[in-house]
Design a protein around this motif. Structure first.
Motif, PDB file in Angstrom:
ATOM      1  N   ASP A  62      11.595   3.340   6.736  1.00  0.00           N
ATOM      2  CA  ASP A  62      10.436   2.753   7.406  1.00  0.00           C
ATOM      3  C   ASP A  62      10.787   1.356   7.875  1.00  0.00           C
ATOM      4  OD1 ASP A  62       8.894   4.961   7.265  1.00  0.00           O
ATOM      5  OD2 ASP A  62       7.827   4.365   5.454  1.00  0.00           O
ATOM      6  N   GLN A 112       7.988  -4.203   9.298  1.00  0.00           N
ATOM      7  CA  GLN A 112       7.437  -4.788   8.095  1.00  0.00           C
ATOM      8  C   GLN A 112       6.008  -4.332   7.813  1.00  0.00           C
ATOM      9  OE1 GLN A 112       8.130  -8.991   7.823  1.00  0.00           O
ATOM     10  NE2 GLN A 112       8.345  -8.789   5.632  1.00  0.00           N
ATOM     11  N   SER A 113       5.193  -4.242   8.858  1.00  0.00           N
ATOM     12  CA  SER A 113       3.811  -3.819   8.649  1.00  0.00           C
ATOM     13  C   SER A 113       3.759  -2.399   8.095  1.00  0.00           C
ATOM     14  CB  SER A 113       3.041  -3.900   9.958  1.00  0.00           C
ATOM     15  OG  SER A 113       3.678  -3.120  10.939  1.00  0.00           O
ATOM     16  N   GLU A 114       4.731  -1.563   8.514  1.00  0.00           N
ATOM     17  CA  GLU A 114       4.769  -0.199   7.999  1.00  0.00           C
ATOM     18  C   GLU A 114       5.142  -0.189   6.538  1.00  0.00           C
ATOM     19  OE1 GLU A 114       7.343   2.152  10.396  1.00  0.00           O
ATOM     20  OE2 GLU A 114       6.415   1.418  12.222  1.00  0.00           O
ATOM     21  N   ARG A 115       6.074  -1.055   6.177  1.00  0.00           N
ATOM     22  CA  ARG A 115       6.488  -1.101   4.782  1.00  0.00           C
ATOM     23  C   ARG A 115       5.310  -1.520   3.912  1.00  0.00           C
ATOM     24  NH1 ARG A 115      11.157  -3.002   7.070  1.00  0.00           N
ATOM     25  NH2 ARG A 115      10.939  -5.184   6.548  1.00  0.00           N
TER      26      ARG A 115
END
Lengths: 306, 467
Positions: free
Chosen positions: B71, B74-77
């Motif tokens: 992933d 960063q927002s996805e993590r």
């Protein structure tokens, strides 16, 4: 009459090569003022080679731009100028005059400040000065996680910013090249190549690369958790005093104080490839710039870094 | 193995692009992380980074969260979801793989369509505890819409149903019915556990009743070559290379078929004919010799050709064999996927980019919109984000067109908004709207030809097409 055509008659490298050439031609056909970033490294060397193929028998229809941070390995600069002479392409070199004024040094100001001023800001200056509408870069999707999501034709606003959450859908091999005045597109023709593909291709095609990629005895010092090479007198004297001779090579090339060397005995391309296959660390590990902070690359990219 | 031999072998690999479909909970990112990890594409430093991030965002307790390896943003993590298409790479001894990792939620249908557009194979993940869900129907529909002929049904989380053969067979039977309904040609079923690695790279000891290959073994040996008419040469002209007065080369990537020196060719839509004089395969060019020519080339090579006669050919034209002409029309029946927040409205002008031609056009009729979950057809007046519909498309100029089902590269197009410049839609040509078929052999009068030449010479800014 239906005849079975085997799509696999082109090897993966030939397919990648054709895809990259398609992308490069699309840039020249659709944009009025393209430029190709040239960093002198292996990926740039492959990209340049592909461009020479794409437009043969013509000369390259765009100039190459090198953002010189003034801290590159000396050999890189010599190599760059030799290639420009041999292949006859237009070379534009830019360094940030404000950075020169401030005497920015990675040793003194750290990698974050140095990269921002000498690389990101310098790049923006050069791009603004050139008024380019398409900027071809050699980034690969396998290099780093945030790159894996970037489009091949990646839109940039007037301030060269990337908006990772609002990217244009990119389908088939049909690329949207529409932009308004002042905006630009970063184009990554070797997005789908891996490090192994790059090396394999350099080997098969006999593409010249700087000798720093091959193992040699060099003066190195321990710095920032890695080994860096003593390339000139600007390295602080107390650090230079700790220098040792070691057989090393580089997996990537950048600013010498920010590029880690690895111990190696690989002096030929097959040996480099063998070493790479057995390696347990990624090529970017040697780059101090990715590790400043978590999500470092994504942040730098949003701000306009390649 | 000796490195020189290894290089020889690697040099002769082919390439397979696949798409993974599933939602967050299906363990899709985990499966990809597992494939990369087990095929040794994850390096120690990346693993160490994932380990430290696992402590912060991880959802797998003590184990390394494989999903964090893939992933990207960063927002996805932080949110623990995959919101965009990410491309992953690995290689085995037989093949190089490109994975399009796409989100599974309905609001990300456009991302999945994007990932599917370049894939040869789709892996559809099904949670063994849940069997076929609405999302499975949606993913399968998109896969069939985008013309992916091979579907691997990965029945995941088998560890949570005690590796039950009955459960596996039940899901297999249910999916077979769905595949038949959608006309998906080739299906393959694998019981696996991405989390523990069962039947991913190595055959699992927990499924002695399963006699097929593990996932990677299947991918490695699948035959993905297509039945294609060898004579249907399609060459969209991408760029005209004119270094000097003696050389005028037409560059592009062969979309289908093959061509050789001396072949009779027709330029569409003008219908002008000539012969192939010389061919440069860009791949053959070396630094030392920049004018290597070749006799015969085939898809998907990037080539440059010159012609016997001075025929007016420009970017956006399609060169084909004179003996095998596609239909030429400006009124096409298409399947359209809408990808923008702003709805598609009938009669509005968009730029349609198909292969290398960009032509203004509009949609003059929505035949029906299709519900991606139930496959029901509905009558609508406009299309919203992620809507998929059968439409009629009217172009301001005719193009040589193939159905998407026969040629993915000449049968597909994107829709670009002329104000925002965004890619707002993607479409697949179904066929020519019957009553609008134009013949390509229109005879022009001498006066028309001269007028056309005059306009092109003196008013190039009008972009007048050659006749």
């Amino acid at each position: 009459m239906n005849k079975k055509v085997d799509l696999s008659t082109l090897t993966h490298l030939k397919q990648l090569e054709a895809e990259s050439i398609h992308i490069l031609r699309e840039v020249v056909a659709e944009f009025t003022n393209p430029v190709m970033m040239y960093s002198v490294g292996k990926d740039s060397s492959v990209m340049l080679h592909l461009a020479m193929k794409a437009f043969a028998p013509s000369k390259l229809p765009f100039p190459l731009l090198h953002v010189d941070t003034l801290w590159k390995f000396r050999e890189m600069i010599e190599f760059r100028d030799q290639r420009a002479k041999d292949l006859g392409f237009d070379l534009i070199v830019h360094s940030n005059p404000e950075g020169i004024e401030m005497n920015i040094s990675p040793f003194e100001h750290g990698s974050k400040v140095h990269t921002d001023i000498m690389k990101t800001q310098a790049l923006k200056q050069a791009l603004n000065a050139g008024g380019y509408d398409a900027i071809i870069g050699g980034a690969r999707r396998d290099e780093e996680k945030s790159r894996a999501k970037e489009r091949i034709f990646s839109f940039r606003d007037k301030h060269h910013r990337w908006d990772p959450k609002n990217q244009r859908p990119e389908l088939w091999n049909v690329y949207n090249t529409a932009i308004a005045k002042g905006e630009s597109v970063r184009v990554f023709p070797i997005s789908n190549w891996t490090e192994l593909d790059i090396w394999q291709y350099i080997y098969l095609e006999g593409i010249p690369i700087p000798s720093l990629y091959f193992a040699k005895e060099q003066s190195v010092v321990e710095y920032g958790g890695t080994k860096i090479m003593v390339d000139d007198e600007r390295m602080p004297a107390e650090l230079r005093a700790t220098a040792k001779k070691e057989m090393v090579r580089f997996r990537t090339l950048g600013c010498y104080p920010l590029t880690g060397a690895i111990n190696s005995t690989a002096t030929t391309l097959p040996e480099i490839i063998q070493e790479m296959l057995l390696s347990t660390s990624s090529e970017r590990e040697g780059r101090l710039i990715d590790k400043d902070q978590e999500g470092a690359m994504e942040l730098k990219k949003v701000e306009g870094y390649f | 193995m000796d490195i020189i031999n290894y290089l020889k072998e690697h040099e002769n690999k082919d390439m397979l692009r696949f798409l993974t479909c599933g939602s967050v909970d299906d363990g899709k990112s985990t499966l990809i992380g597992r494939m990369l990890y087990d095929s040794k594409m994850i390096f120690d430093d990346q693993l160490a980074a994932a380990e430290s991030e696992s402590k912060k965002y991880g959802t797998t307790g003590e184990k390394i969260d494989m999903a964090l390896l893939v992933d990207g943003l960063q927002s996805e993590r932080e949110q623990g979801i995959t919101i965009d298409v990410a491309y992953r790479f690995f290689a085995t001894e037989n093949r190089k793989y490109i994975i399009a990792d796409t989100p599974g939620h309905e609001q990300y249908t456009r991302n999945m369509v994007t990932g599917a557009s370049t894939a040869d194979v789709a892996i559809i993940l099904i949670d063994a505890r849940k069997s076929i869900l609405t999302q499975t129907r949606r993913h399968s529909f998109i896969v069939s819409l985008l013309g992916i002929e091979h579907v691997i049904v990965a029945i995941n989380k088998m560890d949570l149903v005690d590796f039950s053969e009955d459960r596996f067979n039940e899901i297999k039977a249910a999916y077979s019915a769905l595949a038949t309904e959608l006309g998906i040609q080739n299906t393959y079923y694998i019981p696996l556990s991405a989390l523990n690695g069962d039947n991913v790279v190595d055959a699992s000891e927990h499924t002695p009743w399963y006699h097929g290959k593990p996932l990677l073994g299947l991918l490695d040996t699948m035959d993905i070559s297509k039945e294609e008419k060898a004579e249907s040469f399609r060459f969209p002209v991408q760029y005209v290379n004119r270094p000097n007065l003696d050389f005028r080369g037409f560059c592009g990537t062969i979309a289908a078929g093959r061509v050789k020196v001396g072949d009779e060719i027709t330029v569409l839509p003008s219908g002008k004919t000539t012969k192939v004089k010389s061919i440069i395969n860009a791949g053959d060019i070396t630094e030392a010799n920049r004018s290597v020519t070749t006799e015969e080339v085939f898809a998907p090579m990037a080539i440059t050709i010159t012609t016997e006669d001075e025929v007016d050919i420009s970017r956006g034209d399609m060169i084909v064999h004179t003996a095998s002409l596609p239909s030429v029309s400006n009124h096409l029946k298409v399947m359209l996927v809408w990808m923008d927040e702003k709805p598609m409205t009938l009669e509005r002008t968009y730029d349609i980019k198909r292969a290398t031609s960009v032509i203004a056009g509009s949609f003059d009729k929505i035949n029906y919109k299709i519900d991606v979950n139930t496959y029901e057809r509905m009558q609508v007046d406009e299309l919203g984000l992620n809507d998929i519909a059968s439409c009629k498309m009217l172009l301001t100029r005719p193009i040589a067109s193939d159905a998407y089902s026969t040629n993915r590269l000449t049968g597909s197009f994107i829709v670009v908004d002329r104000i925002s410049n965004n890619t707002v839609g993607a479409g697949m040509i179904v066929g020519v709207s019957r009553r609008d078929i134009e013949t390509v052999t229109k005879e022009y009068t001498q006066a028309e030809i001269e007028l056309n030449a005059y306009i092109r010479k003196h008013f190039p800014q009008w972009d007048c097409k050659a006749i």
